[in-house]
Design an enzyme around this catalytic site. Structure first.
Site, short mmCIF file in Angstrom:
data_model
loop_
_atom_site.label_atom_id
_atom_site.label_comp_id
_atom_site.label_asym_id
_atom_site.label_seq_id
_atom_site.Cartn_x
_atom_site.Cartn_y
_atom_site.Cartn_z
N GLU A 150 9.16 -2.83 7.08
CA GLU A 150 9.23 -2.24 8.41
C GLU A 150 8.22 -1.12 8.50
O GLU A 150 8.06 -0.33 7.57
CB GLU A 150 10.64 -1.68 8.64
CG GLU A 150 10.96 -1.49 10.08
CD GLU A 150 12.46 -1.39 10.33
OE1 GLU A 150 12.81 -1.06 11.46
OE2 GLU A 150 13.27 -1.63 9.42
N GLY A 151 7.50 -1.04 9.60
CA GLY A 151 6.60 0.09 9.85
C GLY A 151 7.12 0.85 11.05
O GLY A 151 8.22 0.58 11.55
N ALA A 152 6.34 1.82 11.51
CA ALA A 152 6.78 2.64 12.62
C ALA A 152 7.04 1.79 13.86
O ALA A 152 8.00 2.02 14.60
CB ALA A 152 5.74 3.71 12.92
N VAL A 156 8.21 -6.65 9.40
CA VAL A 156 7.44 -7.64 8.66
C VAL A 156 8.41 -8.66 8.07
O VAL A 156 9.42 -8.30 7.45
CB VAL A 156 6.58 -6.98 7.55
CG1 VAL A 156 5.78 -8.03 6.79
CG2 VAL A 156 5.65 -5.93 8.16
N LYS A 180 3.70 -9.81 10.50
CA LYS A 180 3.95 -8.46 11.03
C LYS A 180 4.16 -8.60 12.53
O LYS A 180 3.28 -9.09 13.25
CB LYS A 180 2.74 -7.57 10.72
CG LYS A 180 2.84 -6.15 11.22
CD LYS A 180 1.74 -5.33 10.55
CE LYS A 180 1.58 -3.96 11.16
NZ LYS A 180 0.61 -3.15 10.43
N ASP A 283 -6.26 5.40 5.26
CA ASP A 283 -4.82 5.59 5.05
C ASP A 283 -4.42 5.05 3.68
O ASP A 283 -3.47 4.29 3.54
CB ASP A 283 -4.04 4.89 6.16
CG ASP A 283 -2.60 5.40 6.26
OD1 ASP A 283 -2.33 6.51 5.75
OD2 ASP A 283 -1.75 4.70 6.84
N1 LIG Z 1 1.35 -9.08 3.41
C1 LIG Z 1 2.51 -8.52 3.05
N2 LIG Z 1 3.21 -8.98 2.00
C2 LIG Z 1 4.37 -8.39 1.64
N3 LIG Z 1 4.91 -7.32 2.26
C3 LIG Z 1 4.25 -6.81 3.31
C4 LIG Z 1 3.02 -7.38 3.77
N4 LIG Z 1 2.58 -6.65 4.82
C5 LIG Z 1 3.48 -5.68 5.01
N5 LIG Z 1 4.49 -5.76 4.12
C6 LIG Z 1 5.64 -4.86 4.01
O1 LIG Z 1 5.94 -4.32 5.28
C7 LIG Z 1 5.72 -2.89 5.30
C8 LIG Z 1 5.17 -2.46 6.66
O2 LIG Z 1 3.92 -3.10 6.86
P1 LIG Z 1 2.67 -2.30 7.44
O3 LIG Z 1 2.39 -1.10 6.57
O4 LIG Z 1 1.55 -3.24 7.64
O5 LIG Z 1 3.28 -1.85 8.83
P2 LIG Z 1 2.91 -0.60 9.68
O6 LIG Z 1 3.60 -0.73 11.00
O7 LIG Z 1 1.44 -0.46 9.70
O8 LIG Z 1 3.57 0.54 8.78
P3 LIG Z 1 3.41 2.13 8.84
O9 LIG Z 1 4.18 2.59 10.00
O10 LIG Z 1 4.03 2.60 7.52
O11 LIG Z 1 1.96 2.40 8.88
C9 LIG Z 1 4.77 -2.65 4.13
O12 LIG Z 1 4.82 -1.34 3.68
C10 LIG Z 1 5.27 -3.68 3.12
O13 LIG Z 1 6.43 -3.23 2.47
#
Ligand SMILES: Nc1ncnc2c1ncn2[C@@H]1O[C@H](COP(=O)(O)OP(=O)(O)OP(=O)(O)O)[C@@H](O)[C@H]1O
Length: 571
Positions: A150-152, A156, A180, A283
């Protein structure tokens, strides 16, 4: 704008979630490597942090992972999908917390050198989703199986390309993928005017455009596809089944020098690839490093540092040069949401300043790239000892420390770490970007090129491989193998120590980016997809998207503590 956001960030940072213990205040003095006496990380209680970290365990998501040859896919456009159906979003099956160090076995393809290429496991086309996912209705070509991150503003999922769909051709290369999903409603500007909406969309497209551009590297998570539906954006990428390196730092407390070198070299190769394309990541942090799991081989006699508690220190296991250790195999860089293109490799001109090729501008480009070298330095320091180089609960103090490059090799944790490793850290955490290692200098660093890396290069030569990365060679001689990974209790990843570690990176990176933008201006991306950022106001929105509402804020529901306004970092 920036100060306000940082201020908000720290306002929430003052209160941690219910039941959490804030990081302890200064308590003990320590003697630094140069003999000077320093309070223990000032406000970061390292001993507590380490104890908290050691208590944690890891989880392996047993899922398929496939090889990354997908360049032909990059030009494919998104397919149309049906409208969203009325459906209730159900949370995926929750994970059962397990004890630290519990092992889980998954079936993988392993080459004869022990390298894991892809998880085969129990995953088949018939694998059933672990919940009912609302997004599934708008993504018929992929079967969403489980939520893995999960991100902000994103979720995923692990997913399987549907063999009988228009994306069926993917199935051979990518048995499983990571999807994602960004809900348009969740984007900060979605309820505002149409210009803001366009900016939000452009932020997503910018991430996709950059990811596509850099995807060819073996050390970057492969981009597979992009799809926009009525309610969601879907970024489909190679699945890295091990998850985040961050979780492994929490599990192991710190990495041996061999394992650190293994991880950091692959990160450096990813950065070299990006910089060669004129793109800066901006980042770099352990959460954005994902890995493929490999077999864990317990040490016959676990090696402990003097600073370790033998009762709690997890055994990293046997390190295999060119393969990995601690269950960590290939490591790849992910998350390009804050990346930007500094200059176009076609025109050799800086983005946003077409035709402007004065030497000082070329120098500026190099300095912009140096932000990533600082990030590598912070990751290197953290891997080696388990805590970040810069930390303070007070944002203005932290800012000051970062701007002055104030860090120490704290005793006793750094006592047994080699001078070579310390030298590399110092060269990377050099305040003056002109004096800081650039990516080529770091890749030539003596410590980085000790035996494991050199052995890896010999393997590569032997195999006559053209790719620079030995860790992700596509193996032709595979055998079916069971990999022992670690179950992870995800709630432990939110221990105070783990949260402090995340925050330290988040704030440090934000400050460095801001300093870079102030010095060089927010250059736009010029990948044939977008207009300049300045015209769209992307940088501000993007920053807000990524920091103001990012992980720290999300994790901290409590608020309203007074904060200090930070000073600006200058490079
Ligand atoms: N290709 C992948 N394979 C496995 N896990 C993944 C993959 N992409 C993302 N994840 C998991 O999902 C999480 C969130 O993905 P990502 O960092 O791309 O999202 P974000 O919205 O950009 O997050 P943030 O808000 O932390 O910047 C990752 O930290 C990871 O744990």
């Amino acid at each position: 704008m920036f100060h306000h956001q940082i201020k908000n960030l720290f306002k929430k940072k003052q209160s941690v979630g219910a039941g959490d213990t804030p990081m302890a205040p200064p308590s003990v003095n320590l003697t630094a490597a140069d003999g000077s006496v320093t309070p223990v990380m000032d406000s970061l209680d390292v001993a507590k942090a380490k104890a908290d970290c050691v208590e944690t365990a890891g989880t392996l998501n047993p899922s398929d992972l496939s090889s990354s040859d997908q360049s032909a896919l990059n030009d494919r456009s998104a397919t149309r999908v049906p409208e969203l159906q009325d459906a209730e979003m159900a949370e995926p099956t929750s994970k059962v917390p397990v004890a630290a160090g519990d092992l889980v076995s998954v079936d993988v393809d392993l080459d004869l050198d022990g390298e894991t290429d892809s998880l085969q496991g129990s995953t088949t086309d018939e694998e059933e989703p672990e919940g009912h996912f609302l997004e599934q209705a708008e993504l018929p070509d992929f079967k969403l199986i489980s939520k893995i991150g999960e991100g902000a503003f994103s979720k995923v999922y692990r997913a399987i390309p549907q063999a009988n769909s228009s994306k069926g051709f993917l199935h051979k290369t990518f048995r499983q993928v990571a999807v994602k999903v960004i809900n348009k409603e969740d984007l900060p500007s979605s309820n505002r005017d149409s210009k803001s909406k366009a900016a939000s969309k452009d932020q997503v497209l910018k991430e996709v455009a950059i990811h596509r551009t850099i995807s060819a590297s073996e050390n970057v998570v492969s981009f597979v596809d992009f799809h926009e539906s009525r309610h969601f954006y879907f970024i489909i990428q190679e699945l890295l089944a091990g998850g985040e390196v961050f979780g492994e730092i929490v599990r192991l407390t710190y990495f041996s020098e061999d394992l650190t070198r293994h991880v950091i070299r692959q990160l450096a190769l990813a950065v070299k690839h990006m910089h060669a394309l004129g793109i800066v990541h901006r980042d770099i942090k352990p959460e954005n490093l994902l890995f493929e799991p490999i077999d864990y081989i317990p040490s016959q006699v676990p090696v402990l540092r003097k600073s370790d508690d033998p009762k709690t220190k997890e055994d990293e296991g046997v390190f295999r040069p060119g393969i990995g250790g601690g269950g960590i195999g290939a490591v790849k860089l992910a998350d390009f949401g804050l990346s930007k293109q500094i200059y176009s490799t076609n025109t050799k001109t800086p983005c946003g300043t077409v035709g402007y090729t004065a030497p000082e501008v070329v120098k500026d480009e190099r300095y912009s790239m140096q932000v990533d070298m600082w990030g590598i330095g912070c990751v290197l320091y953290t891997l080696l000892c388990g805590f970040p180089p810069f930390y303070d609960e007070k944002i203005d103090v932290l800012t000051e420390k970062i701007s002055r490059g104030e860090f120490t090799f704290l005793r006793p944790w750094w006592d047994e770490i080699s001078d070579g490793a310390k030298n590399a850290v110092c060269k990377l955490l050099e305040v003056d970007p002109a004096k800081r290692y650039n990516i080529d200098e770091f890749l030539d660093d003596e410590w980085l090129n000790q035996y494991d890396c050199l052995r890896g290069q010999r393997i590569k030569k032997h195999r006559n491989e053209s790719t620079e990365n030995v860790y992700t060679l596509n193996s032709k001689k595979k055998r079916h193998h069971r990999v022992q990974g670690f179950k992870r209790d995800s709630s432990l990843l939110y221990s105070p120590a783990a949260v402090a570690l995340r925050d330290a990176f988040e704030v440090t990176n934000a400050l460095r980016r801001d300093a870079d933008d102030k010095m060089h201006g927010p250059h736009g991306v010029n990948l044939g997809l977008l207009q300049e950022d300045e015209e769209l106001g992307l940088e501000n929105d993007m920053f807000q998207l990524r920091l103001n509402s990012s992980t720290i804020i999300k994790r901290r529901k409590n608020k309203d503590d007074p904060v200090d306004v930070p000073t600006t970092v200058t490079e």
